[in-house]
Scaffold this active site. Sequence first.
Site, PDB file in Angstrom:
ATOM      1  N   ASN A 146      91.491  39.254  49.944  1.00 51.52           N
ATOM      2  CA  ASN A 146      90.600  40.303  49.453  1.00 51.52           C
ATOM      3  C   ASN A 146      91.044  40.805  48.089  1.00 51.52           C
ATOM      4  O   ASN A 146      92.225  40.820  47.754  1.00 51.52           O
ATOM      5  CB  ASN A 146      90.540  41.466  50.457  1.00 51.52           C
ATOM      6  N   GLY A 187      89.898  46.305  45.788  1.00 47.65           N
ATOM      7  CA  GLY A 187      89.967  47.219  44.640  1.00 47.65           C
ATOM      8  C   GLY A 187      89.728  48.676  45.009  1.00 47.65           C
ATOM      9  O   GLY A 187      89.174  49.444  44.223  1.00 47.65           O
ATOM     10  N   PHE A 188      90.142  49.050  46.233  1.00 51.68           N
ATOM     11  CA  PHE A 188      90.075  50.457  46.673  1.00 51.68           C
ATOM     12  C   PHE A 188      88.677  51.042  46.630  1.00 51.68           C
ATOM     13  O   PHE A 188      88.452  52.113  46.054  1.00 51.68           O
ATOM     14  CB  PHE A 188      91.001  51.356  45.845  1.00 51.68           C
ATOM     15  N   ASN A 205     100.689  53.986  49.001  1.00 54.00           N
ATOM     16  CA  ASN A 205     100.520  52.573  48.729  1.00 54.00           C
ATOM     17  C   ASN A 205     100.953  52.322  47.292  1.00 54.00           C
ATOM     18  O   ASN A 205     100.309  52.777  46.365  1.00 54.00           O
ATOM     19  CB  ASN A 205      99.028  52.263  48.947  1.00 54.00           C
ATOM     20  N   SER A 216      99.380  47.399  46.723  1.00 60.56           N
ATOM     21  CA  SER A 216      98.165  46.581  46.857  1.00 60.56           C
ATOM     22  C   SER A 216      98.098  45.587  45.711  1.00 60.56           C
ATOM     23  O   SER A 216      98.231  45.968  44.551  1.00 60.56           O
ATOM     24  CB  SER A 216      96.915  47.451  46.830  1.00 60.56           C
ATOM     25  N   LYS A 271     104.567  52.025  51.428  1.00 62.47           N
ATOM     26  CA  LYS A 271     104.076  50.693  51.796  1.00 62.47           C
ATOM     27  C   LYS A 271     104.509  49.686  50.733  1.00 62.47           C
ATOM     28  O   LYS A 271     104.165  49.808  49.557  1.00 62.47           O
ATOM     29  CB  LYS A 271     102.551  50.689  51.945  1.00 62.47           C
ATOM     30  N   ASN A 318     106.571  50.736  55.304  1.00 63.23           N
ATOM     31  CA  ASN A 318     105.642  49.796  55.923  1.00 63.23           C
ATOM     32  C   ASN A 318     105.776  48.500  55.136  1.00 63.23           C
ATOM     33  O   ASN A 318     105.434  48.440  53.952  1.00 63.23           O
ATOM     34  CB  ASN A 318     104.207  50.339  55.842  1.00 63.23           C
ATOM     35  N   GLY A 337      96.675  38.032  57.357  1.00 62.63           N
ATOM     36  CA  GLY A 337      96.469  37.179  58.526  1.00 62.63           C
ATOM     37  C   GLY A 337      97.704  36.341  58.837  1.00 62.63           C
ATOM     38  O   GLY A 337      98.751  36.489  58.200  1.00 62.63           O
ATOM     39  N   THR A 345      93.880  42.430  59.971  1.00 61.20           N
ATOM     40  CA  THR A 345      93.102  41.186  60.098  1.00 61.20           C
ATOM     41  C   THR A 345      92.901  40.807  61.559  1.00 61.20           C
ATOM     42  O   THR A 345      91.806  40.387  61.960  1.00 61.20           O
ATOM     43  CB  THR A 345      93.798  40.060  59.306  1.00 61.20           C
TER      44      THR A 345
END
Length: 333
Positions: A118, A121-122, A172, A175, A209, A235, A256, A307
């Site tokens: 993915n 983009g928030f 976060n 990302s 994270k 995390n 995944g 996922t």
Amino acid sequence: MSRRIAALYRAVYGGFLRRLPESTAIAVGQAALRALPLDRLPLFRLDDPALAVRLGGVPLPNPLILAAMYYDPVILRRAMGLGFGAVTTKSITLNPRPGHPQPNLVRIETAAGAGFVNCNGFHNPGLVAFMRDLRGLPHRAPLIVSVAGESIEDYVRLVSAVAPHADLVEFNVSSPNTKQVYDWSRRSDELARLFESVRAAASVPLIVKLSPDFTEANEREIIPAALAAGINVVNYGNARRIDEPRLSQGAGGLSGPEIFPATLANLRRIRQKFGADLDIVATGGVDSPEKAVALLRAGATAVGYFTGFVTRGPMLARQILTRLRADRARAAR
Ligand SMILES: Cc1cc2nc3c(=O)[nH]c(=O)nc-3n(C[C@H](O)[C@H](O)[C@H](O)COP(=O)(O)O)c2cc1C
């Protein structure tokens, strides 16, 4: 019964949703999640005090966490009744964001199984609009509010605003599909200042994270800086950045089962290095009870997944919890 529902979901996912373009499949899945009151059915949960854990000092009824992806309050409310010990919101930013143009999510079939790449983009409504939803959200399961920013000031404003309505706040800094957020892991000095500023801004337990793409920096600089600032939950972690020409940005975050071996290896190393001082949410590639058990045995405080929620369906949490309870009962004999 739970096996039959899991098989039904597999048939619907494999025979119908998986044949649609991913953006349509996600829209259909989210509409179904909103419309069907699955959270009212006890069958998706397993309440057993023996499964309770503490994360950053906060009691969770069990160690399963729905990882960051949803901001819709109806979906968050439903997810709280689907067996999770805590539910995480999508990363909220100061201003509304439309996200990256389509296609921003594609399926990927790997030898390990089905996953996604993915470059979302928030996509989110921004802090002010989200606060209206957040204030009305019941905490049927503990709520982790995720935030993402581009500067120390952004994070301080975000964390201060959401903290009164969150059981924990996750920030976060990892990302892979917005440069400003992904780049935090390359700026360890500034990240250390970010940790101190955010810690001073709110007393709620905080989670950092991490990205699986920066293992050295995570272990040498980022986790020690978090601990020094008084933040003792990580995390580990976010999606792994890969090139993906089908996406509008030409690259995105892989999630995944393909990333599971790295999740397990990263967890083992940091558990050994930082010992019991650190609470660890192990996220990345969990789509079966066996994988969740492997992470908990390797020292995870809790296990996150997103996922697997889509590819295996809402029954997965109950299946994992059933397995954990059986393992505990066997160990107690
Ligand atoms: C479509 C999509 C959107 C996501 N949005 C976020 C987000 O807003 N914030 C965040 O920290 N992680 C986000 N993630 C990452 C997940 O929370 C999770 O860390 C990652 O997908 C690895 O776990 P999994 O293999 O169980 O999916 C997103 C993942 C996907 C697939």
